[in-house]
Design a protein around this motif. Sequence first.
Motif, short mmCIF file in Angstrom:
data_model
loop_
_atom_site.label_atom_id
_atom_site.label_comp_id
_atom_site.label_asym_id
_atom_site.label_seq_id
_atom_site.Cartn_x
_atom_site.Cartn_y
_atom_site.Cartn_z
N GLN A 1 0.83 -1.13 -0.02
CA GLN A 1 -0.28 0.10 0.04
C GLN A 1 0.80 1.44 0.06
OE1 GLN A 1 -2.19 0.85 3.58
NE2 GLN A 1 -3.90 1.47 2.52
N SER A 20 -7.35 -1.31 -8.54
CA SER A 20 -8.42 -0.30 -9.36
C SER A 20 -8.03 0.91 -9.71
CB SER A 20 -9.67 -0.49 -8.59
OG SER A 20 -9.46 0.85 -7.69
N SER A 21 -8.81 1.69 -10.57
CA SER A 21 -8.30 3.14 -10.96
C SER A 21 -8.18 3.80 -9.78
CB SER A 21 -9.35 3.36 -12.01
OG SER A 21 -10.59 3.18 -11.33
N THR A 22 -9.03 3.63 -8.61
CA THR A 22 -9.04 4.53 -7.55
C THR A 22 -7.81 4.14 -6.43
OG1 THR A 22 -10.95 3.35 -6.74
CG2 THR A 22 -11.20 5.43 -7.68
N ASP A 23 -7.43 2.74 -6.39
CA ASP A 23 -6.64 2.46 -5.54
C ASP A 23 -5.35 1.87 -6.31
OD1 ASP A 23 -6.66 -0.27 -3.04
OD2 ASP A 23 -5.03 0.97 -3.55
N PRO A 24 -4.17 2.39 -5.96
CA PRO A 24 -2.86 2.18 -6.82
C PRO A 24 -1.92 1.02 -6.28
CG PRO A 24 -2.70 4.24 -5.40
CD PRO A 24 -4.08 3.91 -5.13
N SER A 60 2.38 2.65 -6.69
CA SER A 60 2.69 2.29 -8.17
C SER A 60 3.97 1.91 -8.24
CB SER A 60 2.32 3.49 -9.03
OG SER A 60 2.81 4.68 -8.64
N ASP A 111 -9.51 0.89 5.81
CA ASP A 111 -8.42 0.31 5.03
C ASP A 111 -8.68 -1.16 4.94
OD1 ASP A 111 -5.33 2.15 5.66
OD2 ASP A 111 -6.41 1.57 3.59
N SER A 126 2.42 14.29 -3.65
CA SER A 126 1.56 13.36 -4.07
C SER A 126 0.09 14.50 -4.59
CB SER A 126 0.73 12.45 -3.06
OG SER A 126 1.62 12.16 -2.08
#
Lengths: 346, 425, 288
Positions: free
Chosen positions: B283, B393-397, B287, B322, C55
């Motif tokens: 987490q 997902s797109s919101t969770d890298p 990326s 979380d 960020s």
Amino acid sequence: MTALDETHSTPAPTLGRAVRRSTLIRAVSVLVVLAALAAAPYVVSVTVILTLEEIAAFAVFAVAANLLIGQAGLISFGQGVFFGLGAYTVTLGWEHAHWSFWLGFALAPVLGAVAAVPIGLVALRARTLYFALITLAFSELFYQLVEQNTDFTGGANGVFAPVVPAWMENPVNGYLTLLGIAVAALAVLRWIYASNFGLLLRASRENRARIQALGTSVYRLHLLAFVVSGAFCALAGAMLVIYNQGSNAELFDWTTSGQAVIASVIGGMYTFIGPVAGTFVYQFGHDNLVRYVPDWQLVLGAVLLLVVLVRPDGLVGALRLSGRRGGATRGVELDSATEGSGATGE
Amino acid sequence: MVTKSKWIGMAVAIALCGAATGCAGSAAGAGSSGGGSSGGGGGGSVTIGESTTLSGSIASLGQTGLQGVQLAAADINAAGGLLGKQVKVVSADDAATPATGVSNVRTMLEADHAVAVFGPVASSVAAAEEQVTNAQHIPIFFHTSNDIGLTTATYSKYVFQDVPNTVMEPRAAADYLAQQLEGKPVTIATFAPNYSFGRDTVTGFVQALKAEKVNYTLVKQEFPPLGATDISSYLAAIEAAHPQYVFNAQYGGDLVAFTKEAASYGLFAKTKVIAMYDYSVLQTLGSAAPAGAIGFDRAPYWTYDTSTMNDFVAKFRAKYGDAPSEWAILGYAAVQHWAWAVHKSGSFSGDAVSAALSGASVPTILGDQQIRSCDHQTELSEYVGAVSAKPVSSTDPTHLWTSPAFEAPFDQIAYSCAQMQALQK
Amino acid sequence: MDTFVTETVSILTNAAILFIVSAGLTLVFGALRLINMAHGSLFMIGALLAASLASALGGAWGFCVAVLVAAVAVAALGTGVEVVVLRRLHQREPLAQLLATFAFVLVFADLAQRVWGSSDRSVTAPVAGRLHLAGATVPEYNLVVIGIAGLVALGLWLLLARTATGWRVRAAVEDPESLAAGGTNLPLLRTSVFALGAGLAGLAGAAIAPLESIGPGLDTQIIVAAFIVTVAGGLGSVLGAALGALVIATVESLGTLWVPAYASSAPYLVMILVLAVRPWGLFGVPER
């Protein structure tokens, strides 16, 4: 008549009476406090007894460290080295050499004194801030060495084992034993503080050059103080094993050393009883805070700030009145020394 | 004037002590934020305690573990409580200091009358707390600290290990490697923090490689100090040895730092790193997670595709924002063990719980778990998987692992009962 | 050859990090005679601020802005601390001031955990490439850090050696009484130096953020290393801090290579050795 004569001539007769009366008050108050502490296990809750156990060990630690910090003016962040050495002498002696608890306990101050010699010889060459930081370096060095040598010292895990005799597991027994040892150790330290040696230390703090000029090797004086302090700090470490049921590497860390400094300053580093009072306040405060307040660091920091700002010479401090700062006429020194050792609450 | 100030000073000192003591007394009696209440007998509640590290560099392990325990207690209460009583959780910060941990646990036992203790993060604190709970016959459940010494050198029947220990974890990694290599020769380097956990993990890994008859050559072994801020020289040494695999025993923030530095040196292109790439680390990296690197984890939630686990994850997310870390999951399961034993034996006493739980099979969010009787080790598997190149997902890298993950079963990675008993002497 | 290059770059990067962190500390030591234990906390806050901002803003330019904002913000925080608390303690023993800064370590640690939580954060470096020199890999960002250290060194040298303020700061290190007698506004000077020290701490935290994991515990991790470098180099001397950083970095790197078991103890041994031989550090001023 000169100012010097004035200070000398008048107080002499009243000084004697004042000293006699305050000695009596002092003796009585000490007895009262001791009686209260001895009776404590039968009156207060177990939680408090446990904290008192810790305080017994840490009070001896703080007073021994204060021999350097307050009395000699040597701010040491390295007394944790001896504290840890004392604790590990007991536990490692039990684990590797199969010593009984009491043998390790008796040897702890000896080891502390022996270790203090080389460390003191090196560290005392530095002055004030540098001394503080070189002692900090020693603290960290020992911490690293103990942490890395896992095979011998148990490394970061420490040594936790049934080292302490079983009858001391009971908080009341443990506490009373610690109280007895603490009182004995503090009595010896009190004698040291009040002796000529202590007087010389305080004098060297006030004006090192003058004492050096009078013929005393201040370096050797400080080295002796360092050795004495090391021995008693190691004793305190051995005492902690009774509470802690073992020893861990963090006892060497500068944060442990820092605890003695904080207790001395909060309580009043220019007196004998100051560090004891400081330990009471710090330990009760800390133990209760970590249990009941999630933001305990914030509270502890704020309280520390307040104490430093508001009570400049500690809770029990013998105040160095602003007019007398820096100028040391003999009469004045006699007064503050008497007030320091003769007044109540010492 | 000096004397008067001294009196004032003494009075302030006494007042502070008195206030602190009074605070302790009343807080113990009445309960306060995070504080306890009298339990285990009076009223309709019973108390369990967890003293763990809630500040400093390992705070997140302690905090998430505590969250798991608290959620478990809340769920028990919602379902009607345990033996008719509500379960209260008292917690305290040990600041990774054994003396503080001991003090906290002793208070929880004496003042809060806790009937069970759930373990801390640091193994040194765990060993210290174990002394206290053993002496007082209170069951202690370790769900984060996992040193094997806790179930051997200082073991008693009141000790329960609900997390794979320091032997099991590296063995799982070695098993995975053996499976991947299928007999081919390999060059390996190791990288572990220089303290007992790091060294034990590496020793365990190497021994397991031997046991699996892997054809390996150890080209480099590095042991940087715990929490070292710059490891470039260690990385350089590793790189110079050109290993095919690097076994890294770091975790948490240290592993994140390692990953970033190693990535900047391009290490991941040249060698495969095996390390504890768990949820917290992945987490944090986001990326920057090293795709293709091999991670091992004690309870990665995404490898359990059961409705029980999915429900738990959703509930945890709803309450704490979380997904649960492995510490939270294992903490929850540990409480489930305790509650099951209490229910089965009908008593909160340490002896009853210990007897009921030893050798039992308990249903938990991780499935049915067996608790071995010789060392009270929960028969957990350890999981190994490859870090995915794609975010959740797109919101969770966060990059989790590719599926399926490799599961190293308990009996292949744990010491046998005979071996454990030999160490317990 | 490639080992040589890698080792050299590693030593220089390490030294750069140590220097940027220690420069502010040594200045504050020298001019204020104050051991600022909260220097590590300011470093951590700088790193956390930069992480959040970077960020939010994203990209290489976002990172640069984040670094600058973090440095300024931490300098402001430092100013606040000095004016509100430390100024009052100036006349007291060094121990009182030291304890006040220690109190701030606790306060900042707690506040940082409140604001940023206990989980670690990571910042991506603005330049993620790497160079290949003589067969060795050199990450570009390491060179950036070395560059920043160089700029800081140059900036401090210019400030101290070429400006009137710098002259006053140096005088404050050597002989504050005469300086005050000469009419300099000492409190303002002290606050400015402290703010500069804090700003440097924040800059250090922000600049080094991409190289490590940012979370609680960062404050205590860095402070001891900073102390060692500063003391070995001599309190108050920026040149000392630079040299000290190089020496410590070299010892650590070579120690890792040759005697790995004792590499972690090596910095402390070096400090003890330096002080044993020269009790006021390499470039320090003997106690007055």
